[in-house]
Design a protein around this motif. Sequence first.
Motif, PDB file in Angstrom:
ATOM      1  N   PRO A 158       0.821  -1.211   0.000  1.00 49.58           N
ATOM      2  CA  PRO A 158       0.000   0.000   0.000  1.00 49.58           C
ATOM      3  C   PRO A 158       0.852   1.255   0.000  1.00 49.58           C
ATOM      4  CG  PRO A 158      -0.797  -1.588   1.616  1.00 49.58           C
ATOM      5  CD  PRO A 158       0.512  -2.112   1.118  1.00 49.58           C
ATOM      6  N   ALA A 159       0.362   2.290  -0.680  1.00 50.90           N
ATOM      7  CA  ALA A 159       1.121   3.537  -0.796  1.00 50.90           C
ATOM      8  C   ALA A 159       1.389   4.156   0.563  1.00 50.90           C
ATOM      9  CB  ALA A 159       0.363   4.518  -1.683  1.00 50.90           C
ATOM     10  N   ALA A 160       0.420   4.099   1.469  1.00 47.47           N
ATOM     11  CA  ALA A 160       0.604   4.706   2.794  1.00 47.47           C
ATOM     12  C   ALA A 160       1.740   4.029   3.539  1.00 47.47           C
ATOM     13  CB  ALA A 160      -0.689   4.606   3.598  1.00 47.47           C
ATOM     14  N   ARG A 161       1.807   2.684   3.412  1.00 46.94           N
ATOM     15  CA  ARG A 161       2.877   1.955   4.068  1.00 46.94           C
ATOM     16  C   ARG A 161       4.217   2.301   3.451  1.00 46.94           C
ATOM     17  NH1 ARG A 161       3.121  -4.629   4.441  1.00 46.94           N
ATOM     18  NH2 ARG A 161       4.797  -4.791   5.987  1.00 46.94           N
ATOM     19  N   SER A 162       4.249   2.445   2.115  1.00 46.69           N
ATOM     20  CA  SER A 162       5.485   2.808   1.429  1.00 46.69           C
ATOM     21  C   SER A 162       5.976   4.170   1.874  1.00 46.69           C
ATOM     22  CB  SER A 162       5.252   2.820  -0.082  1.00 46.69           C
ATOM     23  OG  SER A 162       4.898   1.542  -0.546  1.00 46.69           O
ATOM     24  N   ALA A 163       5.070   5.095   2.066  1.00 47.19           N
ATOM     25  CA  ALA A 163       5.454   6.458   2.404  1.00 47.19           C
ATOM     26  C   ALA A 163       6.130   6.533   3.763  1.00 47.19           C
ATOM     27  CB  ALA A 163       4.220   7.361   2.386  1.00 47.19           C
ATOM     28  N   ARG A 164       5.847   5.536   4.635  1.00 50.90           N
ATOM     29  CA  ARG A 164       6.417   5.590   5.978  1.00 50.90           C
ATOM     30  C   ARG A 164       7.892   5.191   5.999  1.00 50.90           C
ATOM     31  NH1 ARG A 164       1.324   3.284   7.581  1.00 50.90           N
ATOM     32  NH2 ARG A 164       2.266   1.220   7.751  1.00 50.90           N
ATOM     33  N   CYS A 165       8.382   4.619   4.924  1.00 50.61           N
ATOM     34  CA  CYS A 165       9.788   4.211   4.865  1.00 50.61           C
ATOM     35  C   CYS A 165      10.649   5.421   4.513  1.00 50.61           C
ATOM     36  CB  CYS A 165       9.979   3.111   3.833  1.00 50.61           C
ATOM     37  SG  CYS A 165      11.689   2.524   3.728  1.00 50.61           S
ATOM     38  N   THR A 166      11.441   5.870   5.441  1.00 48.66           N
ATOM     39  CA  THR A 166      12.292   7.020   5.199  1.00 48.66           C
ATOM     40  C   THR A 166      13.505   6.609   4.363  1.00 48.66           C
ATOM     41  OG1 THR A 166      13.618   6.647   7.186  1.00 48.66           O
ATOM     42  CG2 THR A 166      11.608   7.978   7.425  1.00 48.66           C
ATOM     43  N   ASP A 167      14.195   7.608   3.812  1.00 48.66           N
ATOM     44  CA  ASP A 167      15.403   7.316   3.047  1.00 48.66           C
ATOM     45  C   ASP A 167      16.407   6.557   3.906  1.00 48.66           C
ATOM     46  OD1 ASP A 167      14.362   8.496   0.838  1.00 48.66           O
ATOM     47  OD2 ASP A 167      15.642  10.268   0.881  1.00 48.66           O
ATOM     48  N   SER A 168      16.584   6.984   5.159  1.00 46.12           N
ATOM     49  CA  SER A 168      17.568   6.335   6.037  1.00 46.12           C
ATOM     50  C   SER A 168      17.231   4.870   6.258  1.00 46.12           C
ATOM     51  CB  SER A 168      17.642   7.065   7.381  1.00 46.12           C
ATOM     52  OG  SER A 168      18.193   8.360   7.208  1.00 46.12           O
ATOM     53  N   ALA A 169      15.946   4.568   6.436  1.00 43.11           N
ATOM     54  CA  ALA A 169      15.533   3.178   6.621  1.00 43.11           C
ATOM     55  C   ALA A 169      15.796   2.366   5.356  1.00 43.11           C
ATOM     56  CB  ALA A 169      14.058   3.118   7.009  1.00 43.11           C
ATOM     57  N   LEU A 170      15.514   2.960   4.222  1.00 42.45           N
ATOM     58  CA  LEU A 170      15.751   2.276   2.946  1.00 42.45           C
ATOM     59  C   LEU A 170      17.241   2.039   2.741  1.00 42.45           C
ATOM     60  CD1 LEU A 170      14.341   1.258   0.335  1.00 42.45           C
ATOM     61  CD2 LEU A 170      14.852   3.489  -0.665  1.00 42.45           C
ATOM     62  N   PHE A 171      18.059   3.049   3.046  1.00 42.58           N
ATOM     63  CA  PHE A 171      19.503   2.910   2.895  1.00 42.58           C
ATOM     64  C   PHE A 171      20.045   1.822   3.823  1.00 42.58           C
ATOM     65  CE2 PHE A 171      19.700   7.662   1.600  1.00 42.58           C
ATOM     66  CZ  PHE A 171      19.377   7.318   0.300  1.00 42.58           C
ATOM     67  N   ALA A 172      19.478   1.717   5.014  1.00 39.23           N
ATOM     68  CA  ALA A 172      19.910   0.680   5.953  1.00 39.23           C
ATOM     69  C   ALA A 172      19.658  -0.708   5.364  1.00 39.23           C
ATOM     70  CB  ALA A 172      19.187   0.841   7.287  1.00 39.23           C
ATOM     71  N   VAL A 173      18.537  -0.861   4.688  1.00 41.37           N
ATOM     72  CA  VAL A 173      18.221  -2.129   4.032  1.00 41.37           C
ATOM     73  C   VAL A 173      19.224  -2.412   2.920  1.00 41.37           C
ATOM     74  CG1 VAL A 173      16.544  -3.284   2.542  1.00 41.37           C
ATOM     75  CG2 VAL A 173      15.770  -2.123   4.611  1.00 41.37           C
ATOM     76  N   VAL A 174      19.563  -1.397   2.143  1.00 44.09           N
ATOM     77  CA  VAL A 174      20.536  -1.568   1.057  1.00 44.09           C
ATOM     78  C   VAL A 174      21.872  -2.052   1.609  1.00 44.09           C
ATOM     79  CG1 VAL A 174      21.865  -0.378  -0.731  1.00 44.09           C
ATOM     80  CG2 VAL A 174      19.433   0.148  -0.427  1.00 44.09           C
ATOM     81  N   ILE A 175      22.362  -1.411   2.669  1.00 46.65           N
ATOM     82  CA  ILE A 175      23.644  -1.812   3.268  1.00 46.65           C
ATOM     83  C   ILE A 175      23.547  -3.229   3.809  1.00 46.65           C
ATOM     84  CG2 ILE A 175      25.286  -1.314   5.116  1.00 46.65           C
ATOM     85  CD1 ILE A 175      25.354   0.699   2.810  1.00 46.65           C
ATOM     86  N   GLU A 176      22.448  -3.555   4.434  1.00 45.87           N
ATOM     87  CA  GLU A 176      22.234  -4.885   4.989  1.00 45.87           C
ATOM     88  C   GLU A 176      22.300  -5.955   3.901  1.00 45.87           C
ATOM     89  OE1 GLU A 176      18.166  -6.263   6.460  1.00 45.87           O
ATOM     90  OE2 GLU A 176      19.162  -5.718   8.335  1.00 45.87           O
ATOM     91  N   LEU A 177      21.617  -5.705   2.797  1.00 41.60           N
ATOM     92  CA  LEU A 177      21.614  -6.664   1.703  1.00 41.60           C
ATOM     93  C   LEU A 177      22.976  -6.740   1.007  1.00 41.60           C
ATOM     94  CD1 LEU A 177      18.059  -6.052   0.188  1.00 41.60           C
ATOM     95  CD2 LEU A 177      18.908  -8.151   1.243  1.00 41.60           C
ATOM     96  N   LEU A 178      23.659  -5.619   0.912  1.00 40.62           N
ATOM     97  CA  LEU A 178      25.008  -5.638   0.335  1.00 40.62           C
ATOM     98  C   LEU A 178      25.916  -6.573   1.133  1.00 40.62           C
ATOM     99  CD1 LEU A 178      25.777  -1.917  -0.605  1.00 40.62           C
ATOM    100  CD2 LEU A 178      25.793  -3.880  -2.163  1.00 40.62           C
ATOM    101  N   ARG A 179      25.810  -6.515   2.447  1.00 41.56           N
ATOM    102  CA  ARG A 179      26.628  -7.389   3.300  1.00 41.56           C
ATOM    103  C   ARG A 179      26.248  -8.855   3.098  1.00 41.56           C
ATOM    104  NH1 ARG A 179      29.505  -4.487   6.969  1.00 41.56           N
ATOM    105  NH2 ARG A 179      28.714  -2.460   7.661  1.00 41.56           N
TER     106      ARG A 179
END
Length: 209
Positions: free
Chosen positions: A14-35
């Motif tokens: 849902p769009a509302a749920r997507s909007a709650r993800c901040t850039d910092s939270a998204l970046f944390a996921v990216v770093i996590e997956l990179l590892r």
Amino acid sequence: MLGGQQVGAGAGVPAARSARCTDSALFAVVIELLREVGFDRLTIDAVAARAHVSKATVYRRWDGKAELVVAALRDRHVGVLNPPDTGSLRGDLIELLRATAAICVADCDLMQALTFAMRTNPELERLVRHQVLPAGRVASTAILVRAAARAEIPPEAGERELFHDLAPSLMMSRIVAHGLPADDAFLTQVVDQVLIPVLLYHPDRPSHA
């Protein structure tokens, strides 16, 4: 599949749920997956699924995986390389190297994976070289501006590319490539025998050799 769970489209979030993800939270996921899986196996699908956003949310901000990874790297190091003003060039440089060494130790596996990926991905290499590496010069430039104001170095010393390349290269080589500790004895040696001599070098002075 990732971690036993499907990391597919994530398009039905849902769009509302997507909007709650901040850039910092998204970046944390990216770093996590990179590892976890490295750059080559990382996908926008996996990032979107773990961050609970739609792929469209990601693609509205970044053109692709390389751009997203570089944005995450820049966000990770914002404010980290901001050593205190110790009152002297030598003290400032030692504090800068301590901060750089701490980053290298914390992100050793991440740096190894990215260094390998950059060899085979020209776009990632270009983005890292032009967007991530220059950001690391903010702290060193500030240190040199202060040192020039104290008349510890000539003003033009801050323009020497060699100086800005040396510290991160030496830290990466010692910690990431060779797995050796960067203790204060080593950091002091680098400052006294490498960095300060480079800054004080004057091409017009006669050689003592």
